[in-house]
Design an enzyme around this catalytic site. Sequence first.
Site, PDB file in Angstrom:
ATOM      1  N   TYR A 142       1.555   3.733   7.579  1.00 44.82           N
ATOM      2  CA  TYR A 142       0.899   3.998   8.857  1.00 44.82           C
ATOM      3  C   TYR A 142       1.828   4.236   9.944  1.00 44.82           C
ATOM      4  O   TYR A 142       0.887   4.989  10.976  1.00 44.82           O
ATOM      5  CB  TYR A 142       0.110   2.455   8.900  1.00 44.82           C
ATOM      6  CG  TYR A 142      -1.116   2.219   8.109  1.00 44.82           C
ATOM      7  CD1 TYR A 142      -0.707   2.206   6.837  1.00 44.82           C
ATOM      8  CD2 TYR A 142      -2.470   2.091   8.741  1.00 44.82           C
ATOM      9  CE1 TYR A 142      -1.961   2.056   6.078  1.00 44.82           C
ATOM     10  CE2 TYR A 142      -3.388   1.941   7.822  1.00 44.82           C
ATOM     11  CZ  TYR A 142      -3.349   1.968   6.571  1.00 44.82           C
ATOM     12  OH  TYR A 142      -4.378   1.557   5.972  1.00 44.82           O
ATOM     13  N   LYS A 191       6.452  -1.164  -5.192  1.00 48.82           N
ATOM     14  CA  LYS A 191       6.392  -0.129  -6.276  1.00 48.82           C
ATOM     15  C   LYS A 191       8.203   0.229  -6.490  1.00 48.82           C
ATOM     16  O   LYS A 191       8.770   1.373  -6.285  1.00 48.82           O
ATOM     17  CB  LYS A 191       5.626   1.208  -5.729  1.00 48.82           C
ATOM     18  CG  LYS A 191       5.578   2.161  -6.748  1.00 48.82           C
ATOM     19  CD  LYS A 191       4.697   1.841  -8.083  1.00 48.82           C
ATOM     20  CE  LYS A 191       4.708   3.077  -8.996  1.00 48.82           C
ATOM     21  NZ  LYS A 191       3.910   2.581 -10.316  1.00 48.82           N
ATOM     22  N   ASP A 223       0.318  -0.941  -9.012  1.00 48.16           N
ATOM     23  CA  ASP A 223      -0.567  -0.579  -9.889  1.00 48.16           C
ATOM     24  C   ASP A 223      -0.745  -1.881 -10.914  1.00 48.16           C
ATOM     25  O   ASP A 223      -2.021  -2.144 -11.111  1.00 48.16           O
ATOM     26  CB  ASP A 223      -0.012   0.692 -10.686  1.00 48.16           C
ATOM     27  CG  ASP A 223       1.673   0.558 -11.328  1.00 48.16           C
ATOM     28  OD1 ASP A 223       2.205  -0.304 -11.065  1.00 48.16           O
ATOM     29  OD2 ASP A 223       2.032   1.368 -12.177  1.00 48.16           O
ATOM     30  N   ASP A 247      -3.669  -2.534   2.414  1.00 45.96           N
ATOM     31  CA  ASP A 247      -4.956  -2.135   2.734  1.00 45.96           C
ATOM     32  C   ASP A 247      -5.919  -1.987   1.409  1.00 45.96           C
ATOM     33  O   ASP A 247      -7.149  -2.261   1.585  1.00 45.96           O
ATOM     34  CB  ASP A 247      -4.841  -0.619   3.274  1.00 45.96           C
ATOM     35  CG  ASP A 247      -5.951   0.041   3.899  1.00 45.96           C
ATOM     36  OD1 ASP A 247      -6.932  -0.819   4.630  1.00 45.96           O
ATOM     37  OD2 ASP A 247      -6.281   1.259   3.645  1.00 45.96           O
ATOM     38  N   ASP A 251      -9.323  -4.584  -0.067  1.00 43.80           N
ATOM     39  CA  ASP A 251     -10.483  -4.272  -0.351  1.00 43.80           C
ATOM     40  C   ASP A 251     -10.858  -4.605  -1.751  1.00 43.80           C
ATOM     41  O   ASP A 251     -12.151  -5.062  -1.804  1.00 43.80           O
ATOM     42  CB  ASP A 251     -10.759  -2.623  -0.199  1.00 43.80           C
ATOM     43  CG  ASP A 251     -11.341  -2.066   1.347  1.00 43.80           C
ATOM     44  OD1 ASP A 251     -10.937  -3.243   2.246  1.00 43.80           O
ATOM     45  OD2 ASP A 251     -12.025  -1.104   1.392  1.00 43.80           O
TER      46      ASP A 251
END
Length: 357
Positions: A142, A191, A223, A247, A251
């Site tokens: 970001y 990751k 994942d 982020d 959600d």
Amino acid sequence: MNRNIAVIRGDGIGPEIIAEAIGVLDAVAKRYGHTFSYSEAPMGGSAIDAFGVPLPDSSRKTCLASDGVLLGAVGGPKWDSQPPENRPERGLLKLRGAMGLYANLRPARMFAELSSTCPLRADIAAKGIDFLVVRELIGGVYFGTHRTEMVDGEQRATDIMSYSEHEICRIAHVAFQTARQRRRRVTSVDKANVLDSSRLWRKTVCAVAEEYPDVELLHMYVDNAAMQIVRDPSQFDVILTENLFGDILSDEASQITGSIGMIPSASLGEGTCGLYEPIHGSAPDIAGQDKANPIGTVLAAAMLLRHSFGMEREAAAVEAAVKSVLRGGYRCRDICQPGCTPVGCREMGLLLREAIC
Ligand code: IPM
Ligand code: MG
């Protein structure tokens, strides 16, 4: 106590849900003998319309001078054609950076009253959902370099994801300290099988963990984490992760609790002044129709009372009001089930105010 709250009403349903959250804060002030004053800080699309930029300097100053910032939601299709630097979302990112808000807390908690709206299988929902995503908020891709250029006759776009040790350290401390007040388990999501930034993340989190021998630390690839959140959310207590992964996962985490409209978030830095907002967006499709669910914003106001004002009793009173209104069978349309009483945004706000005790 006298406290000044900077208010960013924002776009879409933002102004409607903020009005109800302020109503609840005023009811709390009256009941507990506080004085809250509010300073408007335009940001996002409405600020682009009025000032030409998503975060006017005056709004930034108002937020920095306040005791806490309450935000509705920003953005909408109207501003989609703005250049990247002038999009409504840029205002939010700049404000997070200016206030040094590196820690984003997003609870994923299912109210027992709403378990029938949970999209997961009943046997999974029955185990309950109560975890917290601790998302790093002012680093990673970001805040890395973004570039679009011509290379060999075609466009090429680059976004750089990078983390320094101190950025990982400080957010890891937040996760471990928060876990100590909960079930003492941190799952760090990365990751590390592919990314260098994740390998440093994992190494640094392990080093910080040595200061918290009483907290269990697990590691999970992102994942796999996305899959485990829907397979068995009861395994999580605190999820610690970097900006982009947080982020996405937050959600997912909010939706499995029944509705994204119910979930608040707190963004915190070194001082006590934080930024509080629901995690949902500005929902332009239902704006101005009295259809929005103000509960996420009202619960964000409760987080403001707790984290920025140290008002635990008052925060608990707001959360108890939400529970009691849900128990009474009142629901906004996003969480309405057969047999419940559907109410609009304003009526929900009124019910919540009346339930403050
Ligand atoms: C969020 C939002 C923001 C983000 C957008 C609006 C920039 O999705 O708070 O999760 O990506 O951080
Ligand atoms: Mg998001």
